[in-house]
Design an enzyme around this catalytic site. Structure first.
Site, PDB file in Angstrom:
ATOM      1  N   PRO A 122       0.836  -1.212   0.000  1.00 11.15           N
ATOM      2  CA  PRO A 122       0.000   0.000   0.000  1.00 11.15           C
ATOM      3  C   PRO A 122       0.871   1.263   0.000  1.00 11.15           C
ATOM      4  O   PRO A 122       1.839   1.351   0.751  1.00 11.15           O
ATOM      5  CB  PRO A 122      -0.779  -0.098   1.311  1.00 11.15           C
ATOM      6  CG  PRO A 122      -0.586  -1.483   1.809  1.00 11.15           C
ATOM      7  CD  PRO A 122       0.661  -2.008   1.191  1.00 11.15           C
ATOM      8  N   GLU A 123       0.536   2.206  -0.858  1.00 12.42           N
ATOM      9  CA  GLU A 123       1.217   3.496  -0.891  1.00 12.42           C
ATOM     10  C   GLU A 123       0.222   4.563  -0.446  1.00 12.42           C
ATOM     11  O   GLU A 123      -0.876   4.242   0.012  1.00 12.42           O
ATOM     12  CB  GLU A 123       1.751   3.769  -2.303  1.00 12.42           C
ATOM     13  CG  GLU A 123       2.713   2.670  -2.790  1.00 12.42           C
ATOM     14  CD  GLU A 123       3.279   2.931  -4.182  1.00 12.42           C
ATOM     15  OE1 GLU A 123       3.451   4.105  -4.550  1.00 12.42           O
ATOM     16  OE2 GLU A 123       3.536   1.953  -4.899  1.00 12.42           O
ATOM     17  N   ARG A 172       2.097 -11.245   5.702  1.00 14.43           N
ATOM     18  CA  ARG A 172       3.563 -11.334   5.840  1.00 14.43           C
ATOM     19  C   ARG A 172       4.103 -10.736   7.137  1.00 14.43           C
ATOM     20  O   ARG A 172       5.301 -10.722   7.346  1.00 14.43           O
ATOM     21  CB  ARG A 172       4.225 -10.703   4.615  1.00 14.43           C
ATOM     22  CG  ARG A 172       3.868 -11.483   3.365  1.00 14.43           C
ATOM     23  CD  ARG A 172       4.681 -11.084   2.185  1.00 14.43           C
ATOM     24  NE  ARG A 172       6.110 -11.166   2.409  1.00 14.43           N
ATOM     25  CZ  ARG A 172       6.998 -10.691   1.565  1.00 14.43           C
ATOM     26  NH1 ARG A 172       6.608 -10.086   0.472  1.00 14.43           N
ATOM     27  NH2 ARG A 172       8.279 -10.788   1.812  1.00 14.43           N
TER      28      ARG A 172
END
Ligand SMILES: [Zn+2]
Length: 272
Positions: free
Chosen positions: A2-3, A111
């Protein structure tokens, strides 16, 4: 990963849902998600605190409470999911943050790199979490400041600089490639070689691309979901990222190379 646009989409969705909610006792399914030496303190401190509003700097989401700030960074694969009923269970659930009305905010992460922090003051937030983070590139950086920061960071390649969260916060690999494409700048260009007119065009392109990313709900490649579990749509509107050997509107083929250690997409004809 995500940015800025993906985090902003989540912020806009969560804020009206969470305003005024009162935390009950959190459940830490993976205590190392909490960015404190003592996660038990997090569990003990959160109940009873009330959500006021949600801010964002770069990729960090700051949930302002009546006392303190709860900060979230999604890193590679984190998701924040709002659910009406806290009994809801799901794979990769790392932290469950129920409210006293039985709704909940779930933090899921395949993750496990994402983090949550509870800090008592802005100063503590700055010291513990945002120490090396520059101004938010969308909200806290005017053109003048952008040019000024650029003039102080002349060494290195423009793509590497845009990825540096200490320079300005928010851009990651996908949006950096899109911004450089829209401004017609080769990602390998050295910062010192950029003309002022190019730097200005780059700044405008950054704002435009980020706004578009937000407008279309962010980019979904693997794991990103918004706060309601829906996918973004900007992946269908990317001009270069992920489009190696496809045609640019100019008729040239989009190329892939490596800049700053990252896979980089660009048009050899449009970007100089
Ligand atoms: Zn082209």
């Amino acid at each position: 990963m995500p940015e800025l646009p993906e985090v902003e989409v989540i912020r806009r969705e969560l804020e009206p849902l969470l305003k005024g909610k009162v935390f009950a006792e959190p459940a830490l399914h993976m205590p190392s998600t909490i960015g404190h030496p003592n996660p038990d303190l997090f569990t003990a401190s959160l109940p009873g605190r009330i959500i006021k509003n949600i801010n964002r700097t770069g990729k960090y989401l700051m949930i302002k409470l009546d006392r303190g700030i709860l900060t979230v960074h999604l890193r590679m694969t984190g998701n924040l999911l709002y659910v009406e009923n806290s009994a809801f269970e799901k794979r990769f659930l790392r932290v469950s943050l129920p409210f006293i009305d039985c709704s909940a905010l779930h933090y899921l992460d395949m993750r496990r790199f994402g983090r949550l922090w509870l800090t008592e003051t802005e100063a503590e937030l700055k010291e513990m979490v945002l120490k090396r983070i520059g101004p938010d590139i969308l909200n806290d950086l005017c053109l003048e400041d952008f040019l000024e920061l650029l003039s102080r960071r002349q060494r290195g390649r423009i793509k590497a600089l845009l990825l540096d969260q200490g320079f300005a916060a928010g851009l990651g690999n996908i949006y950096t490639d899109e911004c450089l494409y829209r401004s017609g700048i080769d990602p390998n260009r050295r910062v010192q070689d950029l003309k002022e007119s190019e730097a200005e065009k780059l700044y405008q392109s950054i704002l435009g691309v980020l706004d578009d990313g937000i407008k279309y709900g962010g980019t979904t490649f693997r794991d990103y979901r918004n706060a309601r579990g829906a996918l973004g749509d900007f992946q269908n509107r990317l001009a270069v990222y992920g489009r190696k050997d496809e045609l640019c509107h100019c008729g040239a083929f989009i190329a892939k190379t490596k800049v700053a250690g990252r896979g980089t997409y660009y048009c050899p004809r449009c970007q100089k």
